[in-house]
Design a protein around this motif. Structure first.
Motif, mmCIF file in Angstrom:
data_model
loop_
_atom_site.group_PDB
_atom_site.id
_atom_site.type_symbol
_atom_site.label_atom_id
_atom_site.label_comp_id
_atom_site.label_asym_id
_atom_site.label_seq_id
_atom_site.Cartn_x
_atom_site.Cartn_y
_atom_site.Cartn_z
ATOM 1 N N ASP A 7 -40.424 0.456 -1.628
ATOM 2 C CA ASP A 7 -41.155 1.536 -2.308
ATOM 3 C C ASP A 7 -40.193 2.624 -2.792
ATOM 4 O O ASP A 7 -40.291 3.083 -3.936
ATOM 5 N N GLU A 45 -34.483 -1.424 -10.012
ATOM 6 C CA GLU A 45 -35.269 -2.645 -10.195
ATOM 7 C C GLU A 45 -35.190 -3.511 -8.938
ATOM 8 O O GLU A 45 -34.099 -3.765 -8.412
ATOM 9 N N GLN A 100 -38.146 1.440 -5.762
ATOM 10 C CA GLN A 100 -38.956 1.437 -6.982
ATOM 11 C C GLN A 100 -39.157 2.861 -7.502
ATOM 12 O O GLN A 100 -39.032 3.125 -8.706
ATOM 13 N N ARG A 101 -39.456 3.784 -6.590
ATOM 14 C CA ARG A 101 -39.655 5.188 -7.003
ATOM 15 C C ARG A 101 -38.382 5.807 -7.563
ATOM 16 O O ARG A 101 -38.439 6.714 -8.391
ATOM 17 N N ARG A 106 -42.293 -12.403 -8.086
ATOM 18 C CA ARG A 106 -42.581 -10.977 -7.843
ATOM 19 C C ARG A 106 -43.075 -10.783 -6.413
ATOM 20 O O ARG A 106 -43.767 -9.824 -6.108
ATOM 21 N N LEU A 153 -44.613 -7.208 -5.135
ATOM 22 C CA LEU A 153 -43.913 -6.014 -5.613
ATOM 23 C C LEU A 153 -44.816 -5.106 -6.427
ATOM 24 O O LEU A 153 -44.477 -3.947 -6.684
ATOM 25 N N GLU A 154 -45.980 -5.616 -6.825
ATOM 26 C CA GLU A 154 -46.950 -4.788 -7.560
ATOM 27 C C GLU A 154 -47.883 -4.052 -6.602
ATOM 28 O O GLU A 154 -48.721 -3.268 -7.041
#
Length: 380
Positions: free
Chosen positions: A94, A102, A97-98, A59, A76-77
């Motif tokens: 970002d 994935e 992800q938004r 990740r 990624l978190e």
């Protein structure tokens, strides 16, 4: 450069990467029109960012920049604005992800020869290269305009530059030996051949470093919006300066400061110049095209006030030389390069002349780049 980037990746991460080549861009005419819903006339060029990318089954994202010899990692978190070049990569992640795409952990090496701050849009090349790489790896199925819009949103949100769509568009849609007229409102675009083999596109770097994230760029946007609001009171159909005429602007002149009036007058004139310029390209009339470039520079310098003494000096030098069809400041302004259309057989003497005269005036030798128009982002 591609081979060196690949070898660096294998040395660092021990696996075979995907290679992506992401070009810088020039804009022949149509400056500061994109965020006013106008037209621009950009092209992708042979200065580029090269990515080597592969998944890493974690990740974590690890990125090594050859140009700074620096490796930066992020989770990624925990993707949030971060100072430095990594901010542009994180902005892309970002936005993916938004958007519900994935993203898994990846390693990358980033290399390039686009001079930073020279007005060739290194930032859009960084964004476009990464989104194209991840689209390929994860099979998102995005089209090139979706990628460009995502890169633009990344620039708005992480570096905080409220750029128009031109840079990301040109980076992803470029075609060899073609310029593109983009309608920044509808996103319709058309290719025009730039077929003048006897001329070269020469960029002269003022060596004045500019940052579009500086407050002045966003101030110009606000000033244009202020002018639109005044015109809208009398002409509600005017949504942006794209819709406005000089007559409508003159009707509200007494409600605007001289600065706001000048900003708007420049943009309205420049939107028309792009339309005129494409007609001249169709006719093969590079001399009149060049005169429009000089008119653009005059507007950018005196009305829009995004030039500087160094850039004005470079354009003044160009005007003295018969081998130059046209020249102007290119990019956001406040530094960076002038773009010059120079007869091929005179390029070497022109470069020598510019460098010696500029050094006499400012005590520094400017970099000069002879560019060619190339394809947009390619994934190998």
């Amino acid at each position: 450069m591609i081979q060196k980037t690949r070898e660096k990746f294998i040395a660092l991460f021990g696996k075979e990467p995907l290679i992506v080549v992401s070009p810088g861009r020039i804009n022949l005419i149509g400056e500061h029109t994109d965020y006013n819903d106008g037209f621009v006339l950009p092209a992708a060029i042979d200065k580029k960012i090269v990515y080597a990318v592969a998944l890493n089954d974690t990740r974590q994202c690890n990125a090594h920049a050859v140009f700074t010899n620096e490796t930066v990692s992020f989770s990624l978190e925990d993707v949030k604005p971060t100072p430095g070049w990594i901010n542009y990569l994180m902005g892309v992640v970002d936005q993916l992800q938004r958007g519900g795409y994935e993203v898994k952990g990846f390693d990358c090496v980033i290399n390039g020869d686009i001079p930073v701050g020279a007005g060739m849009s290194s930032s859009a090349a960084v964004e476009g290269g990464l989104v194209a790489a991840l689209d390929h790896i994860f099979h998102y199925g995005m089209d090139r305009m979706q990628m460009a819009l995502l890169g633009q949103r990344a620039e708005h949100t992480f570096p905080g530059v409220k750029c128009g769509i031109m840079d990301q568009f040109a980076n992803l849609h470029g075609k060899k030996d073609q310029v593109m007229r983009l309608d920044c409102r509808s996103l319709d675009f058309e290719y025009f051949p730039f077929n003048f083999p006897e001329y070269k596109i020469v960029l002269c770097n003022s060596m004045v470093h500019h940052s579009l994230a500086s407050s002045e760029y966003n101030v110009r946007r606000q000033q244009c919006e202020e002018g639109v609001k005044a015109i809208q009171a009398m002409h509600p159909e005017v949504k942006s300066l794209r819709d406005a005429t000089m007559q409508q602007l003159d009707e509200v002149r007494d409600q605007l400061s001289a600065k706001i009036y000048d900003r708007c007058a420049y943009v309205i004139s420049e939107i028309q110049r792009v339309q005129d310029a494409t007609e001249l390209l169709k006719k093969g009339d590079l001399q009149q095209f060049g005169q429009l470039m000089y008119a653009t520079h005059e507007g950018l310098s005196k009305q829009y006030e995004v030039s500087c003494p160094e850039l004005d000096f470079l354009v003044t030098l160009a005007k003295e030389r018969p081998e130059v069809a046209g020249a102007r400041v290119m990019g956001g302004g406040f530094g960076g390069c002038t773009i010059n259309l120079v007869k091929q057989e005179e390029v070497a003497s022109y470069q020598s002349y510019i460098q010696s005269r500029y050094k006499e005036e400012f005590g520094i030798t400017p970099d000069v780049y002879v560019t060619t128009i190339e394809d947009g982002v390619t994934v190998n």
